[in-house]
Design a protein around this motif. Structure first.
Motif, PDB file in Angstrom:
ATOM      1  N   UNK A   1      43.728  28.717  48.396  1.00 29.49           N
ATOM      2  CA  UNK A   1      44.349  29.946  47.907  1.00 29.49           C
ATOM      3  C   UNK A   1      45.082  29.704  46.595  1.00 29.49           C
ATOM      4  N   UNK A   2      45.708  28.540  46.447  1.00 27.24           N
ATOM      5  CA  UNK A   2      46.363  28.242  45.180  1.00 27.24           C
ATOM      6  C   UNK A   2      45.324  28.135  44.054  1.00 27.24           C
ATOM      7  N   UNK A   3      44.195  27.557  44.379  1.00 27.50           N
ATOM      8  CA  UNK A   3      43.134  27.493  43.362  1.00 27.50           C
ATOM      9  C   UNK A   3      42.675  28.910  42.984  1.00 27.50           C
ATOM     10  N   UNK A   4      42.563  29.807  43.973  1.00 28.90           N
ATOM     11  CA  UNK A   4      42.149  31.199  43.697  1.00 28.90           C
ATOM     12  C   UNK A   4      43.220  31.909  42.873  1.00 28.90           C
ATOM     13  N   UNK A   5      44.514  31.624  43.233  1.00 29.16           N
ATOM     14  CA  UNK A   5      45.605  32.246  42.467  1.00 29.16           C
ATOM     15  C   UNK A   5      45.572  31.744  41.028  1.00 29.16           C
ATOM     16  N   UNK A   6      45.359  30.474  40.842  1.00 32.05           N
ATOM     17  CA  UNK A   6      45.308  29.907  39.493  1.00 32.05           C
ATOM     18  C   UNK A   6      44.151  30.518  38.691  1.00 32.05           C
ATOM     19  N   UNK A   7      43.017  30.676  39.373  1.00 32.86           N
ATOM     20  CA  UNK A   7      41.861  31.278  38.688  1.00 32.86           C
ATOM     21  C   UNK A   7      42.145  32.732  38.349  1.00 32.86           C
ATOM     22  N   UNK A   8      42.805  33.444  39.296  1.00 28.97           N
ATOM     23  CA  UNK A   8      43.107  34.865  39.045  1.00 28.97           C
ATOM     24  C   UNK A   8      44.107  34.995  37.920  1.00 28.97           C
TER      25      UNK A   8
ATOM     26  N   UNK B   1      45.449  42.183  37.364  1.00 31.36           N
ATOM     27  CA  UNK B   1      46.811  41.905  37.808  1.00 31.36           C
ATOM     28  C   UNK B   1      46.992  42.206  39.285  1.00 31.36           C
ATOM     29  N   UNK B   2      46.399  43.289  39.752  1.00 31.02           N
ATOM     30  CA  UNK B   2      46.523  43.633  41.173  1.00 31.02           C
ATOM     31  C   UNK B   2      45.857  42.552  42.044  1.00 31.02           C
ATOM     32  N   UNK B   3      44.769  42.049  41.586  1.00 31.12           N
ATOM     33  CA  UNK B   3      44.074  40.998  42.333  1.00 31.12           C
ATOM     34  C   UNK B   3      44.931  39.726  42.371  1.00 31.12           C
ATOM     35  N   UNK B   4      45.519  39.387  41.167  1.00 25.47           N
ATOM     36  CA  UNK B   4      46.355  38.182  41.136  1.00 25.47           C
ATOM     37  C   UNK B   4      47.588  38.350  42.023  1.00 25.47           C
ATOM     38  N   UNK B   5      48.193  39.546  41.977  1.00 24.74           N
ATOM     39  CA  UNK B   5      49.363  39.764  42.833  1.00 24.74           C
ATOM     40  C   UNK B   5      48.994  39.682  44.321  1.00 24.74           C
ATOM     41  N   UNK B   6      47.855  40.228  44.614  1.00 28.26           N
ATOM     42  CA  UNK B   6      47.423  40.194  46.025  1.00 28.26           C
ATOM     43  C   UNK B   6      47.183  38.770  46.489  1.00 28.26           C
TER      44      UNK B   6
ATOM     45  N   UNK C   1      42.560  49.480  32.421  1.00 33.10           N
ATOM     46  CA  UNK C   1      42.184  49.408  33.838  1.00 33.10           C
ATOM     47  C   UNK C   1      41.756  48.008  34.257  1.00 33.10           C
ATOM     48  N   UNK C   2      41.056  47.274  33.440  1.00 31.84           N
ATOM     49  CA  UNK C   2      40.639  45.923  33.825  1.00 31.84           C
ATOM     50  C   UNK C   2      41.831  45.012  33.982  1.00 31.84           C
ATOM     51  N   UNK C   3      42.810  45.206  33.039  1.00 31.15           N
ATOM     52  CA  UNK C   3      44.006  44.377  33.149  1.00 31.15           C
ATOM     53  C   UNK C   3      44.761  44.695  34.433  1.00 31.15           C
ATOM     54  N   UNK C   4      44.879  45.980  34.727  1.00 36.04           N
ATOM     55  CA  UNK C   4      45.576  46.373  35.962  1.00 36.04           C
ATOM     56  C   UNK C   4      44.830  45.865  37.201  1.00 36.04           C
ATOM     57  N   UNK C   5      43.527  45.919  37.121  1.00 35.60           N
ATOM     58  CA  UNK C   5      42.749  45.434  38.271  1.00 35.60           C
ATOM     59  C   UNK C   5      42.924  43.940  38.429  1.00 35.60           C
TER      60      UNK C   5
ATOM     61  N   UNK D   1      45.373  36.296  32.312  1.00 39.00           N
ATOM     62  CA  UNK D   1      45.844  35.931  30.979  1.00 39.00           C
ATOM     63  C   UNK D   1      44.751  36.172  29.939  1.00 39.00           C
ATOM     64  N   UNK D   2      43.533  35.894  30.319  1.00 40.54           N
ATOM     65  CA  UNK D   2      42.407  36.131  29.375  1.00 40.54           C
ATOM     66  C   UNK D   2      42.245  37.627  29.132  1.00 40.54           C
ATOM     67  N   UNK D   3      42.311  38.416  30.187  1.00 38.76           N
ATOM     68  CA  UNK D   3      42.170  39.880  30.028  1.00 38.76           C
ATOM     69  C   UNK D   3      43.352  40.413  29.228  1.00 38.76           C
ATOM     70  N   UNK D   4      44.558  39.844  29.412  1.00 44.44           N
ATOM     71  CA  UNK D   4      45.733  40.307  28.708  1.00 44.44           C
ATOM     72  C   UNK D   4      45.641  40.007  27.213  1.00 44.44           C
ATOM     73  N   UNK D   5      44.915  39.018  26.850  1.00 45.99           N
ATOM     74  CA  UNK D   5      44.736  38.706  25.452  1.00 45.99           C
ATOM     75  C   UNK D   5      43.730  39.660  24.815  1.00 45.99           C
ATOM     76  N   UNK D   6      42.803  40.153  25.587  1.00 51.37           N
ATOM     77  CA  UNK D   6      41.769  41.011  25.022  1.00 51.37           C
ATOM     78  C   UNK D   6      42.132  42.479  25.162  1.00 51.37           C
ATOM     79  N   UNK D   7      42.834  42.780  26.243  1.00 51.79           N
ATOM     80  CA  UNK D   7      43.105  44.194  26.536  1.00 51.79           C
ATOM     81  C   UNK D   7      44.592  44.404  26.702  1.00 51.79           C
ATOM     82  N   UNK D   8      44.977  45.620  26.637  1.00 55.72           N
ATOM     83  CA  UNK D   8      46.377  45.970  26.803  1.00 55.72           C
ATOM     84  C   UNK D   8      46.767  45.960  28.264  1.00 55.72           C
TER      85      UNK D   8
END
Length: 467
Positions: free
Chosen positions: A260-267, A289-294, A283-287, A272-279
């Motif tokens: 799970x830590x590996x999945x969290x690190x990947x998420x 982020x929601x996945x990483x938070x989950x 929606x992709x950033x929010x998605x 971070x990659x999506x945040x660099x490309x998108x605001x």
């Protein structure tokens, strides 16, 4: 009076001395010839000189004592033996004896006692010098009678020795028999108490049971030590997991948490990659982020769950340690109970063993005394039975005559001295000098005229005449 004067007196009074001697010898010879003949029969008996009991084989101290032979002689000459002799020969049933008893005693007392006293007066028991042989002699007027009496005394003495030995053994047998019954009852009661105690406590083999309980106690002690060590380790892990759950080795080493830590690190990398490309409102950033938070929430939940499982394990180990401690305390109580039971059982067993030993010793002594009480073997053996004597033992004419010569000579000298004291004569110049108190200047030999008869010469005293 000197010796010379004494010889002169004897010479002067020789008639009195010779007459006294002749009268004494004559009277002795006549009396010896007129006395009834006396016969003597002797029975020789042999005592048990070895001092060993023929039944038990044990040494008898009484027979080794210096006074043993003297004691046996006292028994031989006792009135009890004499009464048994009277009863054996049936002397008290003789009518002539009864009539003689009435004449001598006037009917006072009993015939048996009177006869026993008469027999003892003529009985003689003499031990041989430096040996265990005793000679029983009896004197009487009839050869056959004296032999029968001597043999009867030897026989009754032999029977009495057996009776004196057997009677105490019979009394001892009765005593030991009563003691044996009491000890047997005591033994049975002790065995009954032991059996009841074993049944009440369910004891089959106390030693095996004690070994099992001790082994179980040792095993529980070992398990408790291990459980205490595990419980201490679990408490340490629980304390560490409750403070920094994420850094806890149990949490970090969980494969699911690692995944799970590996999945969290990947998420988070993806976020971070999506945040660099998108605001941030994309929606992709929010998605992402929601996945990483989950995933992080799931990781935290899993970390809390793992930390909680560590605490639960510590509680389980604590419960196991408490259970082992309680089981160990119970096992100690059980071992102590077994030890107490063993001590009580040992006491009962010792009671049984003591009662058994006392009963065995008494039974053995009872058997021995019963055998001794039934033994008819005597310590006395008849060596030479008495036979009817052929020659009489008395009166001894020759011996009496020799003694009368000696006694008659003494009496004659005594009568001669008495006669000299009553009629003192001058027998020598010394007597004259003593009587007159003047010295003697000389003496004249004088010989009396020859008497007509020899008897007159013997009776005539010699007189010394001085001119």
């Amino acid at each position: 009076m000197n010796f010379t004067q004494f010889l002169l007196i004897l010479r002067a009074r020789r008639a009195i001395i010779l007459l006294t001697l002749a009268a004494t010898v004559a009277v002795t010879v006549v009396v010896s010839l007129l006395l009834p003949k006396t016969y003597k029969a002797t029975s020789s008996i042999l005592l048990n000189y070895k001092g060993v009991d023929p039944v038990t084989g044990l040494a008898m101290p009484g027979q080794l004592m210096p006074g043993y032979v003297a004691t046996q002689i006292d028994i031989i000459t006792s009135k009890t033996v004499a009464l048994h002799v009277v009863d054996q020969l049936k002397l008290a049933q003789n009518t002539d004896v009864i009539e003689q008893f009435r004449q001598d005693t006037g009917g006072k007392g009993t015939v048996r006692d009177w006869l026993a006293d008469l027999l003892l007066k003529k009985l003689e028991a003499v031990p041989s010098r430096e040996s265990s042989v005793v000679e029983i002699s009896f004197k009487g007027a009839e050869p056959q009678f004296v032999a029968a009496i001597a043999n009867a005394f030897a026989d009754e003495y032999q029977k009495l020795t057996v009776q004196l030995k057997v009677d105490p053994m019979k009394k001892a047998t009765t005593y030991f028999n009563e003691q044996s019954k009491q000890l047997r009852d005591t033994l049975e009661a002790a065995q009954s108490r032991l059996s009841k105690y074993q049944q009440d406590n369910g004891i089959v083999s106390l030693d095996n049971r004690l070994d099992v309980e001790n082994n179980r106690l040792n095993e529980l002690s070992a398990q408790l030590v291990v459980a205490q060590a595990q419980q201490m380790e679990a408490n340490s892990r629980r304390s560490y997991a409750s403070g920094k759950a994420g850094d806890s080795p149990d949490v970090a080493g969980n494969p699911l948490i690692q995944s799970m830590r590996a999945s969290v690190s990947a998420s988070e990398s993806k976020l971070a990659e999506v945040g660099q490309r998108l605001g941030r409102n994309h929606p992709q950033y929010l998605a992402a982020k929601a996945e990483a938070d989950q995933l992080r929430a799931s990781l935290n939940a899993q970390i809390r769950s793992t930390a909680s499982s560590v605490g639960n394990n510590a509680e389980i180990l604590g419960q196991r340690e408490a259970a082992l401690r309680a089981a160990l305390a119970e096992q100690k109580t059980r071992v102590l109970e077994v030890n107490r039971t063993r001590d009580e059982l040992n006491v009962l067993q010792k009671d049984v063993e003591s009662a058994q030993r006392a009963y065995d010793a008494t039974a053995q002594r009872l058997s021995q005394t019963r055998i001794e009480g039934q033994s008819e073997q005597s310590d006395v053996a008849v060596l030479n039975p008495a036979v009817a004597p052929i020659e009489p033992a008395g009166p001894r004419v020759l011996l009496n005559t020799v003694l009368s010569l000696f006694l008659g000579g003494l009496l004659g000298m005594g009568f001669g001295l008495v006669a000299e004291l009553l009629d003192r004569r001058v027998r020598s110049t010394g007597d004259l000098a003593d009587l007159a108190g003047v010295p003697v200047l000389g003496n004249i030999a004088w010989y009396p005229p020859k008497p007509r008869s020899r008897l007159a010469t013997l009776l005539m005293p010699r007189r010394l005449r001085l001119t």
